[in-house]
Design a protein around this motif. Structure first.
Motif: not given
Length: 496
Positions: A4-28
């Motif tokens: 699911e994480t890989d799919r999310m990364r594929q979705v946001v990779a091509g967006l013109s908006e900037g996206v930063i994903l953060i895990e519950p353990d506070q790692t980027i």
């Protein structure tokens, strides 16, 4: 989960908006290319491996939420599960504080079926260009010395005011901001008020027009006002009002009106015949009472009066040429015709003027007929006594001759007593009609000596030919025999 994480990364990779994903353990865990570019970095590690490192690397200052405290960092709000949007922050790297970006940020939190957080994301847009443009507008608006005011179209309340408007009206800033158009009417007594108010409600351009502002000092301020539709931050439709102070113009108009009234009174009450002529100095458009009495008014003949004034067309042509060349004429001597048809001698003075933006010639006329008649009679009397001046002394004759033909300005008069004995001899010879060789033989002089004395005589009495010498002598009662007696008297004086 990893899928699911890989799919999310594929979705946001091509967006013109900037996206930063953060895990519950506070790692980027991920940032797309747009997010990296918005932070001026090339790799994820440059953002920071954890939220703590990101906070250390990048300083964020809220621009549209001043009530949010420094501990409520957007990342902390995201970690707390808070849903927010349109938070505008200014971002700069702590090692390069001179470089900054403006980000509009919103939070995104994903949960599982039981409501537990499975993913956190900061979604951002780079709005730096817009805020830079707005900052330039703010700087220009504040620095512009021309009075200006911004009114929000939605509720017709004033949201910005510059110092120029405050100086113009005397309002304090707090007395304007937040007030409505109904409270401070910018279009009072406007030329096209109904149209202006209609365009204000519709957010359309308000063409410039004169209006009157009610200012705190309980007085009125006349201005030229215009409205220009603009968009403020957030897309708010506003109207930018600009003003030009008409106070100086109105004062100048009042002064001009008073000046014209004073001119009109002086013009009509002057005892000197005075007229306003057309630009070519021919047609009278207005005359005073003295002029109308002496020469008639513009309505007395079909030509307007001025062309029929001149007795001599050649004099009129010379007057026009002098007026065109110099723009004014002083003491032009001419013969003019009165309304009764009598020819009178006059001195004409004229000057080009502009009245209400139109070119005229202001012309004043002085009647010198009586003076000319006196001069003519005096000259006739002089000529009568000069016809038989044998019983006059030379001094009296000299003075009469100077009255008849006064010397040119700046030149001393030629007097008989200033002539040398030899010049007296030449004067007697010339008056008898003798030629230079005859005079030379009679006086026992060489021809060149005679001519030298003759040149000196010409220079002293201001002539350049023999006939003028004879005229000069006769004006002083010196003829053929008289000239001879004058020469003898000069010789006797020389012997004694």
């Amino acid at each position: 989960m990893a899928r699911e994480t890989d799919r999310m990364r594929q979705v946001v990779a091509g967006l013109s908006e900037g996206v930063i994903l953060i895990e519950p353990d506070q790692t980027i865990s991920y940032a797309n290319e747009a997010a990296l570019a918005m932070h001026g970095v090339a790799a994820l590690d440059d953002l920071g491996e954890t939220v703590a490192e990101y906070r250390r690397n990048f300083v964020l200052d809220y621009r549209n939420h001043p009530d949010v405290g420094p501990l409520q960092h957007p990342v902390d709000r995201l970690l707390a599960g808070e849903s927010f949007r349109d938070a505008v922050v200014e971002v700069h790297h702590f090692r390069d504080p001179g470089r900054s970006w403006m980000h509009r940020i919103r939070s995104l939190v994903t949960t599982d079926d039981e409501g537990r957080s499975t993913g956190l994301a900061l979604v951002m847009q780079d709005v730096s260009e817009r805020y830079e443009a707005e900052a330039r507008f703010e700087d220009m608006f504040r620095a512009n010395p021309a009075p200006a005011l911004v009114c929000r179209v939605a509720d017709l309340r004033y949201v910005k005011v510059n110092q120029g408007f405050l100086d113009l009206t005397g309002y304090a800033r707090e007395d304007v901001l937040g007030r409505s158009f109904c409270e401070i009417d910018l279009l009072a007594q406007a030329e096209c008020r109904a149209l202006a108010v209609e365009n204000l409600h519709a957010g359309r351009t308000i063409p410039q027009m004169e209006a009157c502002l009610n200012v705190p000092s309980d007085s009125e301020k006349y201005v030229i006002v215009a409205g220009h539709p603009i968009r403020m931050p957030g897309g708010e439709r506003c109207m930018l009002f600009t003003f030009a102070d008409l106070e100086d113009c109105r004062k100048a108009e009042v002064e001009l009106k008073l000046s014209e009234e004073r001119f009109a009174k002086a013009f009509q009450l002057s005892p000197v015949p005075t007229a306003l002529l057309s630009r070519d100095g021919l047609v009278a458009s207005n005359v005073n009472e003295a002029f109308a009495t002496m020469f008639g008014g513009p309505g007395d003949n079909p030509d307007g009066g001025a062309p029929s004034l001149w007795v001599d067309e050649a004099e009129q042509a010379r007057f026009k040429r002098a007026l065109k060349r110099a723009g004014g004429v002083r003491g032009f001597e001419a013969r003019l015709r009165t309304r009764g048809g009598e020819a009178v001698d006059c001195l004409v003075s004229a000057e080009s003027v502009r009245i209400n933006g139109e070119a005229f010639v202001l012309c004043a006329i002085q009647d010198i007929t009586a003076r000319k008649r006196t001069e003519t009679e005096l000259i006739a009397a002089i000529e009568t006594v000069m016809a038989d001046a044998s019983w006059f002394s030379h001094g009296v004759i000299e003075k009469l001759a100077l009255m008849r033909n006064p010397p040119q300005s700046g030149k001393s008069p030629a007097l008989v007593e200033k002539l040398t004995p030899r010049e007296h001899d030449l004067l007697a010879g010339i008056c008898k009609g003798a030629k230079d060789p005859e005079i030379a033989a009679e006086l026992g002089l060489s021809l060149s000596t005679v001519r030298n004395h003759l040149a000196s005589l010409y220079r002293k009495i201001g002539v350049n030919r023999r006939s003028a010498v004879v005229v000069w002598a006769r004006e002083r009662g010196i003829g053929g025999s008289a000239a001879k007696e004058s020469a003898k008297a000069a010789k006797l004086g020389r012997k004694h």
